[in-house]
Scaffold this active site. Structure first.
Site, short mmCIF file in Angstrom:
data_model
loop_
_atom_site.label_atom_id
_atom_site.label_comp_id
_atom_site.label_asym_id
_atom_site.label_seq_id
_atom_site.Cartn_x
_atom_site.Cartn_y
_atom_site.Cartn_z
N SER A 85 0.41 -1.47 -0.01
CA SER A 85 -0.09 0.22 0.13
C SER A 85 0.54 1.71 -0.33
CB SER A 85 -0.71 0.21 1.52
OG SER A 85 -0.72 0.21 2.58
N LEU A 86 0.32 2.95 -0.34
CA LEU A 86 1.14 3.67 0.08
C LEU A 86 0.37 4.53 1.13
CD1 LEU A 86 0.19 4.63 -3.48
CD2 LEU A 86 2.24 3.67 -2.91
N LYS A 118 -4.56 8.75 -8.94
CA LYS A 118 -4.83 7.58 -8.22
C LYS A 118 -6.06 7.51 -7.89
CE LYS A 118 -3.64 6.89 -3.67
NZ LYS A 118 -5.63 6.11 -3.35
N LYS A 316 -1.99 12.47 -2.07
CA LYS A 316 -3.88 13.29 -2.30
C LYS A 316 -5.07 14.20 -1.98
CE LYS A 316 -6.32 9.99 0.02
NZ LYS A 316 -6.56 8.29 0.37
S1 IVH Z 1 0.84 1.28 -7.34
C1 IVH Z 1 3.90 0.22 -4.94
N1 IVH Z 1 -0.75 3.63 -9.16
O1 IVH Z 1 -3.79 2.99 -4.34
C2 IVH Z 1 2.84 0.47 -5.34
N2 IVH Z 1 -1.71 2.24 -7.16
O2 IVH Z 1 -2.49 2.14 -1.20
C3 IVH Z 1 1.63 0.42 -5.62
N3 IVH Z 1 -3.66 2.99 -6.36
O3 IVH Z 1 -4.06 -0.33 -3.50
C4 IVH Z 1 -0.25 1.09 -6.55
N4 IVH Z 1 -4.20 4.58 -8.47
O4 IVH Z 1 -5.56 0.15 -5.26
C5 IVH Z 1 -0.66 2.29 -7.94
N5 IVH Z 1 -1.54 4.61 -10.23
C6 IVH Z 1 -1.75 4.06 -9.49
C7 IVH Z 1 -2.71 3.60 -8.49
C8 IVH Z 1 -2.39 3.06 -7.63
C9 IVH Z 1 -4.87 3.57 -7.34
C10 IVH Z 1 -4.60 2.41 -5.80
C11 IVH Z 1 -4.23 0.97 -5.19
C12 IVH Z 1 -3.28 0.44 -3.57
C13 IVH Z 1 -3.81 2.49 -3.14
C14 IVH Z 1 -1.95 2.21 -2.41
#
Ligand code: IVH
Length: 669
Positions: A85-86, A118, A316
């Protein structure tokens, strides 16, 4: 199983390839190359072949998108590496801190960043072996998720086979987001509400719920899409995240085109600000941007702490959620008598405006969220800018509250309200209910229908409350009451004159608008247009049986039933008779047969300056012509605006009449 003859094998392979290709063009590139009927024909041919020779069937066949059996319990899959997760950041200061940490850890050199949208959806992981999809899973807790392969197979933008011959790219894992477009979500919810089914709270929620369904056939009927944003697996050779996105695109995945390689953190901040401004112009919801270090080598150096990478962060947007109190629940009565509960809220500032009311859809929605008057509730503003009550905070529930009970009578007229078996909505049973009358007249007068200028909410309210107008037909006898109208407070000679003129002018509106204006349940402007084209007059439409209506494109059982029901009503028939007497257009095809463009096919190309394409299209249709999207020998005219391209060349080649906007205007006058 008997082996299939070589010919059948070859044909099946070719059909599969073609169908995959058309799926890709349609769902990923949004550039369909063939008509739906042609696609269906190819699909049927493949299905027939596979039925005749079951050995030909393989899980990656386009016929298998919806072939899966219901799953009782999803198998658990382990994510290796885990789906991270981020960490979240919310301000310029936070993101500059992130940049500082990255620089410290990578040592010399400037990091490049990739800024992406995102998506506010559900994370998914897709595994490919030998170029074919073998597993699709949810994120779960990041380490273990659910195997939802059969459900993800039904998502048309998920490639079943990869578009590559490169060995190293045939065994990969791709991660991305499943989501729904707001418009598709709204349409789905509207359909569910009309069918008496539970409505979903937002697109994200609907996507999550859908992906966990046991029957892939249901999943297939829901408008889920995906974007890919992460490529894993081919080992050596990969150097940059930005080129991985390109690779994903080349492999046939939908990759969002709004990502940007940024040289500085200022560029990242600018990207964030720009998308915060523009987020509502996207067809889907986003809740921020994701910032990733582009170099995979640097990513490796930076590594991961706990469950989040140090090389990426979520940046965000300001929240469009807020907490407030539910003061009461009011009932609103619509033009067809639908009684909709509306939340009356302690005013709260959210997403740039103060919100004090929000729809609660129906009683089931209230029950689903367990809302009680006095509760602390969460108000959310999605991209459609319409505020929603999306939850309740149980810990803040005051003492002595009780579940909400639907009142027994209509707030506008006091008549009984009722709900039919299987319906989500309550209805007011009194067709003369002033709230319904008001709604029907407003609908009739509004821009998309009869477009009567000056007949807005306030004017209708006056006319209805003084009983000058009881139904839409009464509007056309108002001219005889001019004296009474002029005497009304705030009306006067001039505005009364204007209104009466606007009403008189509306007599020339085409049949399809009259039909839409009548406000028959489930008959929107699109269906009204089809009906006006398919039935020569209102009389033939009024006499049509459900079976006959069924034969009309876009008309399903619900619409057919509603039309028959409408014309079975004595009052409605009387209103139609009076409208006809007042001189409104009540014939469709017959009228357009007299049009000067009768039977002529048009193609539009380039940028038009005096009309939008839609307006030009309407004008052509109102004059009996037809608009199609591509030039062929059947095209009568090519209407060419500025910067016309390939269609112009093709029309020239075929010797088709090419006309300018001015010539077009002359043609229709
Ligand atoms: S990258 C380590 N890219 O955001 C890479 N995530 O908490 C992790 N998400 O669970 C994901 N848009 O569902 C990435 N362009 C994007 C994204 C994205 C939405 C969501 C994803 C992840 C959450 C991060």
């Amino acid at each position: 199983m008997p082996p299939a003859p070589r010919q059948a094998l070859q044909r099946a392979e070719q059909l599969r390839k073609e169908l995959h290709d058309h799926d890709y063009r349609y769902y990923v590139l949004a550039e369909p190359a063939i008509a739906d009927e042609q696609y269906d024909r190819l699909m049927r041919e493949l299905q027939d072949l596979e039925t005749e020779y079951p050995v030909l069937r393989s899980p990656d066949s386009p016929t298998q998108r919806v072939g899966g059996e219901p799953t009782k319990e999803f198998r658990t899959v382990t994510h290796d590496p885990p789906m991270l997760s981020l960490a979240n950041t919310y301000s310029e200061e936070d993101i500059r801190d992130f940049d500082r940490r990255v620089r410290e850890l990578i040592g010399e050199g400037n990091p490049l960043y990739v800024a992406e949208l995102k998506f506010d959806g559900i994370a998914i992981a897709l595994k490919y072996r030998d170029g074919a999809l073998v597993q699709g899973a949810t994120r779960g807790d990041g380490t273990q998720g659910d195997d939802i392969t059969n459900n993800l197979r039904t998502v048309r933008s998920v490639p079943l086979v990869l578009r590559t011959k490169v060995k190293a790219l045939m065994n990969i894992e791709v991660r991305g987001e499943a989501f729904m477009n707001r418009k598709d979500f709204d349409a789905m919810n509207a359909g569910r509400s009309a069918a008496g089914e539970k409505v979903f709270i937002n697109p994200r929620n609907a996507t999550a719920g859908t992906l966990k369904m046991q029957d892939p056939k249901v999943v297939a009927s829901r408008p889920i899409q995906m974007y890919a944003y992460f490529l894993l697996g081919p080992g050596k050779g990969l150097t940059r995240h930005s080129s991985n996105l390109e690779t994903l695109r080349a492999l046939g995945f939908p990759v969002n085109s709004n990502s940007k390689v940024c040289r500085t953190i200022d560029e990242v901040i600018e990207f964030w600000k720009r998308w915060e401004q523009k987020r509502d112009s996207l067809p889907y919801d986003i809740d921020g941007i994701v910032v990733k270090v582009d170099s995979l080598l640097q990513q490796e150096t930076l590594g991961t702490i706990a469950k989040s990478p140090r090389w990426a962060v979520a940046f965000k947007f300001a929240s469009r959620k807020a907490q407030t109190r539910l003061k009461g629940i009011a009932l609103q009565v619509g033009r067809v008598g639908t009684v909709t509960p509306v939340a009356e809220l302690e005013p709260v500032f959210v997403g740039g405006t103060t919100v004090s009311r929000a729809t609660l859809h129906n009683i089931d929605y209230i029950r689903e969220l367990d809302l009680r008057i006095g509760d602390a509730v969460v108000v959310e503003k999605g991209g459609d800018v319409i505020p929603k009550v999306s939850g309740m905070v149980p810990s803040l529930r005051p003492k002595g509250t009780a579940p909400y009970v639907m009142p027994a009578s209509c707030p506008a007229c006091g008549s009984r309200i009722y709900r039919e078996e299987g319906e989500a909505n309550y209805f007011c049973e009194n067709a003369e209910c002033p709230a319904q009358v008001q709604g029907r007249i407003e609908h009739f007068a509004h821009r998309g229908a009869m477009d009567i200028e000056g007949l807005g909410e306030a004017a209708v309210e006056t006319l209805v409350s003084l009983k000058l107008v009881r139904n839409v037909a009464d509007l056309y006898s108002l001219a005889g009451r001019k004296k009474t109208l002029v005497a009304l407070e705030r009306w006067g000679e001039k505005s009364t004159g204007n209104l009466l003129e606007a009403i008189a002018r509306s007599r020339t509106q085409p049949f399809r608008r009259v039909l839409f204006g009548l406000g028959i349940r489930h008959v929107g402007s699109g269906v009204a247009k089809v009906l006006a084209e398919s039935f020569s007059s209102i009389d033939t439409l009024a006499e049509a049986t459900e079976e006959e209506l069924h034969l009309t494109p876009q008309v399903g059982p619900k619409i057919a039933e509603s039309i028959v029901h409408f014309f079975a009503d004595k009052h409605n028939r009387e209103i139609v008779r009076r409208l006809k007497e007042a001189g409104l257009s009540m014939t469709g095809a017959a009228r357009s047969k007299e049009g000067r463009l009768n039977g002529k096919t048009f193609v539009l190309t380039g940028t038009l300056s005096s009309y939008t394409r839609e307006e030009a299209g309407h004008l052509i249709e109102e004059n009996g012509g037809k608009v199609v999207s591509s030039v062929s020998s059947n095209t009568a005219y090519l209407l060419a605006g500025e910067d016309a391209g390939s269609k112009l060349a093709k029309a020239r080649g075929l010797g088709i009449a090419i006309i300018s906007e001015e010539e077009f205007t002359r043609l229709i006058r």
